[in-house]
Design a protein around this motif. Structure first.
Motif, PDB file in Angstrom:
ATOM      1  N   LYS A 149      -2.357  -6.030   5.785  1.00  7.41           N
ATOM      2  CA  LYS A 149      -2.401  -6.010   4.327  1.00  7.41           C
ATOM      3  C   LYS A 149      -3.442  -5.000   3.821  1.00  7.41           C
ATOM      4  CE  LYS A 149       0.004 -10.136   3.148  1.00  7.41           C
ATOM      5  NZ  LYS A 149       0.625 -10.198   4.449  1.00  7.41           N
ATOM      6  N   TYR A 150      -3.319  -3.765   4.330  1.00  7.79           N
ATOM      7  CA  TYR A 150      -4.160  -2.662   3.878  1.00  7.79           C
ATOM      8  C   TYR A 150      -3.347  -1.706   3.009  1.00  7.79           C
ATOM      9  CZ  TYR A 150      -7.667  -4.024   7.354  1.00  7.79           C
ATOM     10  OH  TYR A 150      -8.598  -4.712   8.074  1.00  7.79           O
ATOM     11  N   VAL A 151      -3.999  -1.122   2.006  1.00 13.03           N
ATOM     12  CA  VAL A 151      -3.342  -0.133   1.147  1.00 13.03           C
ATOM     13  C   VAL A 151      -3.073   1.127   1.953  1.00 13.03           C
ATOM     14  CG1 VAL A 151      -3.579   1.301  -0.921  1.00 13.03           C
ATOM     15  CG2 VAL A 151      -4.434  -1.059  -0.921  1.00 13.03           C
ATOM     16  N   LEU A 152      -1.864   1.675   1.799  1.00  8.77           N
ATOM     17  CA  LEU A 152      -1.461   2.888   2.508  1.00  8.77           C
ATOM     18  C   LEU A 152      -1.567   4.081   1.563  1.00  8.77           C
ATOM     19  CD1 LEU A 152      -0.150   4.112   5.125  1.00  8.77           C
ATOM     20  CD2 LEU A 152       2.058   3.754   4.001  1.00  8.77           C
ATOM     21  N   GLU A 153      -2.333   5.069   1.961  1.00 11.56           N
ATOM     22  CA  GLU A 153      -2.464   6.308   1.184  1.00 11.56           C
ATOM     23  C   GLU A 153      -1.534   7.351   1.785  1.00 11.56           C
ATOM     24  OE1 GLU A 153      -5.895   9.536  -0.266  1.00 11.56           O
ATOM     25  OE2 GLU A 153      -6.331   8.050   1.302  1.00 11.56           O
ATOM     26  N   MET A 154      -0.758   8.027   0.938  1.00 10.10           N
ATOM     27  CA  MET A 154       0.200   8.981   1.504  1.00 10.10           C
ATOM     28  C   MET A 154       0.513  10.125   0.554  1.00 10.10           C
ATOM     29  SD  MET A 154       3.720   6.751   1.434  1.00 10.10           S
ATOM     30  CE  MET A 154       4.472   6.155  -0.077  1.00 10.10           C
ATOM     31  N   GLU A 155       0.940  11.236   1.163  1.00  9.40           N
ATOM     32  CA  GLU A 155       1.517  12.371   0.447  1.00  9.40           C
ATOM     33  C   GLU A 155       3.025  12.242   0.604  1.00  9.40           C
ATOM     34  OE1 GLU A 155      -0.156  14.734  -1.175  1.00  9.40           O
ATOM     35  OE2 GLU A 155      -2.123  13.859  -0.704  1.00  9.40           O
ATOM     36  N   TYR A 156       3.726  12.132  -0.535  1.00 12.77           N
ATOM     37  CA  TYR A 156       5.146  11.805  -0.487  1.00 12.77           C
ATOM     38  C   TYR A 156       5.983  12.871  -1.181  1.00 12.77           C
ATOM     39  CZ  TYR A 156       9.394   8.944  -0.671  1.00 12.77           C
ATOM     40  OH  TYR A 156      10.664   8.472  -0.509  1.00 12.77           O
ATOM     41  N   LEU A 157       7.077  13.273  -0.519  1.00 12.63           N
ATOM     42  CA  LEU A 157       7.996  14.259  -1.086  1.00 12.63           C
ATOM     43  C   LEU A 157       9.038  13.524  -1.916  1.00 12.63           C
ATOM     44  CD1 LEU A 157       8.939  17.250  -1.163  1.00 12.63           C
ATOM     45  CD2 LEU A 157      10.395  16.710   0.802  1.00 12.63           C
ATOM     46  N   SER A 158       9.009  13.731  -3.236  1.00 10.37           N
ATOM     47  CA  SER A 158       9.933  13.031  -4.115  1.00 10.37           C
ATOM     48  C   SER A 158      11.308  13.688  -4.079  1.00 10.37           C
ATOM     49  CB  SER A 158       9.398  13.049  -5.550  1.00 10.37           C
ATOM     50  OG  SER A 158       9.472  14.360  -6.094  1.00 10.37           O
ATOM     51  N   ARG A 159      12.278  13.047  -4.736  1.00 11.30           N
ATOM     52  CA  ARG A 159      13.635  13.595  -4.800  1.00 11.30           C
ATOM     53  C   ARG A 159      13.667  14.897  -5.600  1.00 11.30           C
ATOM     54  NH1 ARG A 159      18.028   8.961  -5.937  1.00 11.30           N
ATOM     55  NH2 ARG A 159      19.359  10.695  -5.317  1.00 11.30           N
ATOM     56  N   LYS A 160      12.626  15.122  -6.400  1.00 16.01           N
ATOM     57  CA  LYS A 160      12.532  16.373  -7.152  1.00 16.01           C
ATOM     58  C   LYS A 160      11.894  17.489  -6.327  1.00 16.01           C
ATOM     59  CE  LYS A 160      12.220  14.023 -11.632  1.00 16.01           C
ATOM     60  NZ  LYS A 160      11.389  13.814 -12.850  1.00 16.01           N
ATOM     61  N   ASN A 161      11.658  17.203  -5.035  1.00 22.96           N
ATOM     62  CA  ASN A 161      11.104  18.187  -4.099  1.00 22.96           C
ATOM     63  C   ASN A 161       9.671  18.572  -4.443  1.00 22.96           C
ATOM     64  OD1 ASN A 161      11.531  19.611  -1.696  1.00 22.96           O
ATOM     65  ND2 ASN A 161      11.959  21.512  -2.784  1.00 22.96           N
ATOM     66  N   THR A 162       8.902  17.619  -4.946  1.00 22.08           N
ATOM     67  CA  THR A 162       7.492  17.832  -5.236  1.00 22.08           C
ATOM     68  C   THR A 162       6.666  16.821  -4.449  1.00 22.08           C
ATOM     69  OG1 THR A 162       7.600  16.374  -7.173  1.00 22.08           O
ATOM     70  CG2 THR A 162       7.933  18.743  -7.542  1.00 22.08           C
ATOM     71  N   ILE A 163       5.472  17.232  -4.016  1.00 25.04           N
ATOM     72  CA  ILE A 163       4.581  16.360  -3.263  1.00 25.04           C
ATOM     73  C   ILE A 163       3.725  15.561  -4.244  1.00 25.04           C
ATOM     74  CG2 ILE A 163       2.700  16.238  -1.596  1.00 25.04           C
ATOM     75  CD1 ILE A 163       5.225  17.098  -0.291  1.00 25.04           C
ATOM     76  N   THR A 164       3.705  14.258  -4.082  1.00 22.53           N
ATOM     77  CA  THR A 164       2.880  13.398  -4.928  1.00 22.53           C
ATOM     78  C   THR A 164       1.931  12.590  -4.056  1.00 22.53           C
ATOM     79  OG1 THR A 164       4.585  11.667  -4.887  1.00 22.53           O
ATOM     80  CG2 THR A 164       4.632  13.221  -6.728  1.00 22.53           C
ATOM     81  N   HIS A 165       0.736  12.336  -4.598  1.00 17.95           N
ATOM     82  CA  HIS A 165      -0.289  11.560  -3.894  1.00 17.95           C
ATOM     83  C   HIS A 165      -0.184  10.114  -4.361  1.00 17.95           C
ATOM     84  CE1 HIS A 165      -3.990  11.285  -1.523  1.00 17.95           C
ATOM     85  NE2 HIS A 165      -4.438  10.456  -2.451  1.00 17.95           N
ATOM     86  N   ARG A 166      -0.028   9.181  -3.421  1.00 19.95           N
ATOM     87  CA  ARG A 166       0.233   7.792  -3.795  1.00 19.95           C
ATOM     88  C   ARG A 166      -0.606   6.814  -2.973  1.00 19.95           C
ATOM     89  NH1 ARG A 166       5.711   7.299  -6.177  1.00 19.95           N
ATOM     90  NH2 ARG A 166       6.678   9.350  -6.229  1.00 19.95           N
TER      91      ARG A 166
END
Length: 313
Positions: A149-166
């Motif tokens: 139950k730890y928060v996961l930090e990630m760089e995610y490629l959205s369907r719009k082909n942009t990288i988002t920090h989450r």
């Protein structure tokens, strides 16, 4: 809950987590912390060995190498396990394949007249472009966060082909349409979302913990058809000819499906499918062998897509 039920629930928690404190166990079981040592004794009397670590960051953990009760398997059950082992061994997207095959080998060795591993050939059509090693790393990191139950930090490629920090509170990993997904709450939007594992560019476990809200219900997001919140459901009706007239009767494509055979070369497929974009891609993939009977918007979308394809040729 009865004492037996609480002991079983405690065993389930210890099986799915690493180290769990007495206070956290009591909170999860909704009982007094003084009862936890008593449940521990009950489980140990049944053959489950539970270790304890003293100190502020200590707690209980289950010796997962301990022997669990073994049940007798029927011949049909053995054949089912064997077929499953062969099938999963042939895939390149089963993240726990080495551990599964190792466990199956132990089960096989413990049974008389055993033969678990046959010779099955399976071709994985359209495998992921991401190397298996990288996908396995994403899977393992997400699983560690789910268990602890730890928060996961990630760089995610959205369907719009942009990288988002989450920052995501991960709840579950599941497979849908031969791809791995993570179900979790996105802190930025405070919404439970689906994240495709092969779109995660990088991820790491933070030291921040989270709690699953009491209002969360997995069945609100997943069912036997996959992702419940992956777009609106639409009723479609298609007339399929040629080889697709036969193929339409082999698989389930959506809810409330019927496949009416008109003649040897024609089948009318009716069902509810999700997500307009995915429906359009599905119909276009059937090519000239498919006629859209309903709905009108799908007929228009297919026609417009075909015209765009012709103009680009």
């Amino acid at each position: 809950m009865s004492k037996t039920s609480l002991c079983i629930r405690m065993l389930e928690i210890l099986c799915s987590r690493d180290i769990v404190s007495v206070a956290e166990l009591a909170d999860l079981l909704e009982t007094n912390p003084r009862n936890i040592p008593e449940y521990k004794k009950e489980l140990e009397a049944a053959g489950y060995f539970i270790e304890s670590i003293p100190g502020r960051y200590g707690g209980y953990f289950l010796d997962k190498g301990a022997l669990f009760p073994v049940v007798n398997l029927t011949e049909e059950e053995k054949e089912g396990l064997a077929a499953g082992a062969d099938y999963l061994r042939a895939r390149n997207d089963f993240m726990q394949k080495p551990q599964y095959l190792s466990a199956m080998a132990k089960v096989s060795a413990a049974l008389l007249n055993n033969h678990f591993f046959g010779d099955v050939t399976l071709f994985n059509r359209f495998p992921l472009a991401m190397p298996e090693r990288e996908l396995r790393q994403r899977y393992a990191e997400a699983q560690r966060c789910i268990r602890g139950k730890y928060v996961l930090e990630m760089e995610y490629l959205s369907r719009k082909n942009t990288i988002t920090h989450r920052f995501v509170h991960p709840y579950k990993i599941f497979m849908y349409n031969n791809a791995w997904f993570l179900l979790g709450r996105d802190e930025s939007s405070d919404e439970v979302k689906y994240f495709k594992l092969n779109r995660i560019r990088s991820c790491r476990r933070t030291m921040r913990s989270f709690r699953v809200p009491l209002s969360y219900n997995e069945r609100d997001y997943l069912d036997e058809y996959g992702m419940k919140r992956n777009g609106e459901w639409y009723f479609i009706k298609l007339r399929l000819t040629g080889r697709y007239a036969m193929l339409a009767k082999e698989r389930i494509y959506g809810k409330e499906q019927t496949a009416e055979e008109i003649d040897a070369g024609t089948t009318v497929l009716s069902c509810k499918m999700q997500n307009k974009e995915e429906i359009l891609c599905f119909v276009l993939g059937l090519g000239e062998y498919c006629e859209v009977l309903e709905p009108d918007w799908l007929r228009r979308e297919v026609k417009a897509a075909c015209e765009r394809i012709l103009r680009s040729c």
